[in-house]
Scaffold this motif. Structure first.
Motif, PDB file in Angstrom:
ATOM      1  N   PHE A 174     -10.542 -10.743  -7.591  1.00 39.75           N
ATOM      2  CA  PHE A 174     -10.533 -10.557  -6.135  1.00 39.75           C
ATOM      3  C   PHE A 174     -11.360 -11.631  -5.430  1.00 39.75           C
ATOM      4  N   LEU A 175     -12.507 -11.964  -5.960  1.00 37.17           N
ATOM      5  CA  LEU A 175     -13.319 -12.997  -5.324  1.00 37.17           C
ATOM      6  C   LEU A 175     -12.586 -14.331  -5.329  1.00 37.17           C
ATOM      7  N   ASP A 176     -11.853 -14.618  -6.405  1.00 37.26           N
ATOM      8  CA  ASP A 176     -11.031 -15.832  -6.442  1.00 37.26           C
ATOM      9  C   ASP A 176      -9.909 -15.763  -5.410  1.00 37.26           C
ATOM     10  N   VAL A 177      -9.288 -14.593  -5.284  1.00 35.93           N
ATOM     11  CA  VAL A 177      -8.232 -14.415  -4.286  1.00 35.93           C
ATOM     12  C   VAL A 177      -8.795 -14.624  -2.885  1.00 35.93           C
ATOM     13  N   ALA A 178      -9.952 -14.030  -2.619  1.00 35.37           N
ATOM     14  CA  ALA A 178     -10.565 -14.132  -1.294  1.00 35.37           C
ATOM     15  C   ALA A 178     -10.901 -15.579  -0.943  1.00 35.37           C
ATOM     16  N   ARG A 179     -11.235 -16.388  -1.954  1.00 35.68           N
ATOM     17  CA  ARG A 179     -11.536 -17.807  -1.718  1.00 35.68           C
ATOM     18  C   ARG A 179     -10.288 -18.676  -1.685  1.00 35.68           C
ATOM     19  N   GLY A 180      -9.125 -18.062  -1.900  1.00 37.01           N
ATOM     20  CA  GLY A 180      -7.891 -18.819  -1.885  1.00 37.01           C
ATOM     21  C   GLY A 180      -7.630 -19.586  -3.152  1.00 37.01           C
ATOM     22  N   GLU A 181      -8.293 -19.188  -4.251  1.00 38.06           N
ATOM     23  CA  GLU A 181      -8.175 -19.910  -5.510  1.00 38.06           C
ATOM     24  C   GLU A 181      -7.236 -19.242  -6.509  1.00 38.06           C
ATOM     25  N   LEU A 182      -6.688 -18.086  -6.164  1.00 33.16           N
ATOM     26  CA  LEU A 182      -5.837 -17.340  -7.093  1.00 33.16           C
ATOM     27  C   LEU A 182      -4.791 -16.568  -6.312  1.00 33.16           C
ATOM     28  N   VAL A 183      -3.582 -16.522  -6.838  1.00 34.78           N
ATOM     29  CA  VAL A 183      -2.535 -15.686  -6.255  1.00 34.78           C
ATOM     30  C   VAL A 183      -2.901 -14.220  -6.487  1.00 34.78           C
ATOM     31  N   ASN A 184      -2.703 -13.393  -5.484  1.00 36.73           N
ATOM     32  CA  ASN A 184      -3.064 -11.975  -5.566  1.00 36.73           C
ATOM     33  C   ASN A 184      -2.358 -11.316  -6.757  1.00 36.73           C
ATOM     34  N   PRO A 185      -3.117 -10.776  -7.724  1.00 33.77           N
ATOM     35  CA  PRO A 185      -2.482 -10.189  -8.915  1.00 33.77           C
ATOM     36  C   PRO A 185      -1.983  -8.765  -8.721  1.00 33.77           C
ATOM     37  N   CYS A 186      -2.331  -8.120  -7.604  1.00 41.06           N
ATOM     38  CA  CYS A 186      -1.889  -6.731  -7.386  1.00 41.06           C
ATOM     39  C   CYS A 186      -1.967  -6.420  -5.900  1.00 41.06           C
ATOM     40  N   ASP A 187      -0.944  -6.821  -5.162  1.00 38.78           N
ATOM     41  CA  ASP A 187      -0.998  -6.618  -3.721  1.00 38.78           C
ATOM     42  C   ASP A 187      -0.545  -5.203  -3.348  1.00 38.78           C
ATOM     43  N   GLY A 188      -0.558  -4.915  -2.064  1.00 39.89           N
ATOM     44  CA  GLY A 188      -0.258  -3.568  -1.604  1.00 39.89           C
ATOM     45  C   GLY A 188       1.132  -3.081  -1.948  1.00 39.89           C
ATOM     46  N   ARG A 189       2.093  -3.984  -2.010  1.00 42.00           N
ATOM     47  CA  ARG A 189       3.452  -3.563  -2.345  1.00 42.00           C
ATOM     48  C   ARG A 189       3.537  -3.069  -3.788  1.00 42.00           C
ATOM     49  N   GLU A 190       2.715  -3.622  -4.667  1.00 37.92           N
ATOM     50  CA  GLU A 190       2.681  -3.126  -6.039  1.00 37.92           C
ATOM     51  C   GLU A 190       2.201  -1.676  -6.074  1.00 37.92           C
ATOM     52  N   ALA A 191       1.200  -1.372  -5.249  1.00 34.82           N
ATOM     53  CA  ALA A 191       0.714   0.007  -5.160  1.00 34.82           C
ATOM     54  C   ALA A 191       1.780   0.930  -4.582  1.00 34.82           C
ATOM     55  N   LEU A 192       2.559   0.419  -3.635  1.00 31.33           N
ATOM     56  CA  LEU A 192       3.629   1.212  -3.042  1.00 31.33           C
ATOM     57  C   LEU A 192       4.661   1.597  -4.100  1.00 31.33           C
ATOM     58  N   HIS A 193       5.022   0.676  -4.973  1.00 31.35           N
ATOM     59  CA  HIS A 193       6.001   0.989  -6.024  1.00 31.35           C
ATOM     60  C   HIS A 193       5.516   2.152  -6.891  1.00 31.35           C
ATOM     61  N   ALA A 194       4.243   2.105  -7.289  1.00 33.30           N
ATOM     62  CA  ALA A 194       3.699   3.168  -8.138  1.00 33.30           C
ATOM     63  C   ALA A 194       3.649   4.495  -7.399  1.00 33.30           C
ATOM     64  N   LEU A 195       3.285   4.464  -6.111  1.00 31.17           N
ATOM     65  CA  LEU A 195       3.234   5.696  -5.325  1.00 31.17           C
ATOM     66  C   LEU A 195       4.623   6.299  -5.165  1.00 31.17           C
ATOM     67  N   ARG A 196       5.645   5.473  -4.989  1.00 28.43           N
ATOM     68  CA  ARG A 196       7.005   5.994  -4.850  1.00 28.43           C
ATOM     69  C   ARG A 196       7.435   6.724  -6.119  1.00 28.43           C
ATOM     70  N   ILE A 197       7.029   6.212  -7.276  1.00 31.08           N
ATOM     71  CA  ILE A 197       7.349   6.918  -8.530  1.00 31.08           C
ATOM     72  C   ILE A 197       6.636   8.257  -8.562  1.00 31.08           C
ATOM     73  N   ALA A 198       5.372   8.280  -8.155  1.00 32.68           N
ATOM     74  CA  ALA A 198       4.625   9.541  -8.118  1.00 32.68           C
ATOM     75  C   ALA A 198       5.267  10.536  -7.151  1.00 32.68           C
ATOM     76  N   GLU A 199       5.722  10.050  -6.011  1.00 35.72           N
ATOM     77  CA  GLU A 199       6.398  10.918  -5.042  1.00 35.72           C
ATOM     78  C   GLU A 199       7.677  11.494  -5.646  1.00 35.72           C
ATOM     79  N   ALA A 200       8.411  10.678  -6.363  1.00 36.74           N
ATOM     80  CA  ALA A 200       9.627  11.162  -7.011  1.00 36.74           C
ATOM     81  C   ALA A 200       9.300  12.239  -8.037  1.00 36.74           C
ATOM     82  N   CYS A 201       8.186  12.069  -8.742  1.00 35.91           N
ATOM     83  CA  CYS A 201       7.777  13.075  -9.735  1.00 35.91           C
ATOM     84  C   CYS A 201       7.421  14.397  -9.066  1.00 35.91           C
ATOM     85  N   GLU A 202       6.712  14.339  -7.969  1.00 35.80           N
ATOM     86  CA  GLU A 202       6.376  15.568  -7.257  1.00 35.80           C
ATOM     87  C   GLU A 202       7.638  16.293  -6.805  1.00 35.80           C
ATOM     88  N   ARG A 203       8.603  15.535  -6.310  1.00 35.51           N
ATOM     89  CA  ARG A 203       9.857  16.157  -5.875  1.00 35.51           C
ATOM     90  C   ARG A 203      10.611  16.733  -7.063  1.00 35.51           C
TER      91      ARG A 203
END
Length: 336
Positions: free
Chosen positions: A291-320
């Protein structure tokens, strides 16, 4: 770098200690809804304890990046606030406990052109990373079966359960992220069930203490994911990947809380993993390094918010699926 941290509970304290020792961090400011708790962590780490609003100050008192480890209910609001202030943010999962709030926070980040990294620490675990490489390089042959396990040694406090989002969103969401990340495939359909036969507090919270999910991936690979809050042997996180050529296990070592029933098999480990902080300490530190590398612009984000959205959608499907007792396609879940 001047780093802000909001939320000084168990994981927040761990992050504060790691940041206070990091070569790239010149100053650390910590805040919490409980000022006394923030002051205690500041005293332990040499940080400065401030009010939450001060973390978002501009000018010399401003921060170069923000770590959010507060209570889940505050995550989305703090993410949006950081985005408006142009502050790169790292946030423990989840963004929010429902899809509308998650999508709103992601829209704020993307509209501002800001940075958000989510805390799926297993992506930084050496074993999971090696398994991913093995799959991506074809060393297992065609992958046909994946088995994921997450077993907590004891239930969380009863007061936590109504705030957790349930076993699928709070616990198995890590396994769902790993299934996607390791295999490189998307989940097409889930069939989930759960049991509340354990402590009464799970029934009272409308949650389950044990769950099992069958996931069908988009290439036909079958994956199972199981979780429980009641694994008295210890903290157990594993993944088995079976292909036509070979198979591989993650999380199988001399501290895995598993005893063989075979006469010549391994016995009970003398020092089983007691919890997630001990099992994944190096991964937690590695994700903050990233994260510190990402914040300095030295690394591509390895886990952005859309990645979290994909996992949450699977969890939502499981609840349903659990609620309606049927297979659920991910096409039924908004946000895809």
């Amino acid at each position: 770098m001047r780093i802000g941290l909001i939320g000084t509970g168990r994981i927040g304290t761990f992050h504060a200690v790691a940041l206070s020792r990091h070569d790239a961090v010149d100053a650390l400011v910590v805040a919490d809804a409980d000022p006394d708790r923030a002051a205690a962590v500041a005293a332990r780490t040499g940080a400065e304890a401030v009010a939450v609003d001060e973390v978002f100050a501009s000018g010399p008192r401003g921060v170069d990046a923000l770590v959010i480890s507060s209570a889940t209910a505050a995550h989305a609001g703090l993410i949006e606030r950081a985005a408006r202030a142009g502050i790169p943010a790292f946030c423990e999962k989840p963004i929010a406990l429902d899809l509308p709030a998650t999508l709103k926070a992601l829209d704020a980040v993307e509209s501002a052109g800001s940075v958000l990294q989510l805390g799926f620490m297993r992506r930084f675990d050496a074993g999971f990373a090696a398994a991913r490489d093995a799959v991506r390089e074809g060393r297992l042959g065609r992958l046909h079966t994946v088995r994921a396990v997450t077993s907590d040694p004891a239930p969380p406090p009863a007061a936590y359960l109504p705030l957790s989002g349930g076993l699928y969103r709070d616990c198995l969401v890590h396994d769902f992220d790993m299934v996607r990340w390791v295999t490189g495939r998307e989940v097409g359909e889930v069939y989930a069930t759960g049991s509340d036969a354990g402590p009464p507090m799970f029934r009272e919270a409308g949650d389950v203490d044990t769950a099992a999910v069958l996931l069908t991936l988009d290439d036909g690979t079958l994956a199972t994911a199981t979780a429980t809050r009641c694994n008295g042997a210890g903290y157990d996180v594993r993944m088995e990947l079976a292909g036509e050529r070979d198979q591989l296990a993650v999380g199988l070592d001399d501290r895995t809380p598993l005893t063989s029933a075979e006469p010549l098999g391994p016995g009970a480990p003398p020092k089983p993993w007691p919890g997630f902080l001990e099992r994944f300490a190096p991964a937690y530190e590695a994700e903050l390094d990233a994260f510190l590398d990402v914040a300095r612009g030295e690394l591509v984000n390895p886990c952005d918010g859309r990645e979290a959205l994909h996992a949450l959608r699977i969890a939502e499907a499981c609840e349903r699926s659990r609620r309606e007792r049927r297979p659920v396609s991910l096409r039924e879940i908004p946000g895809g």
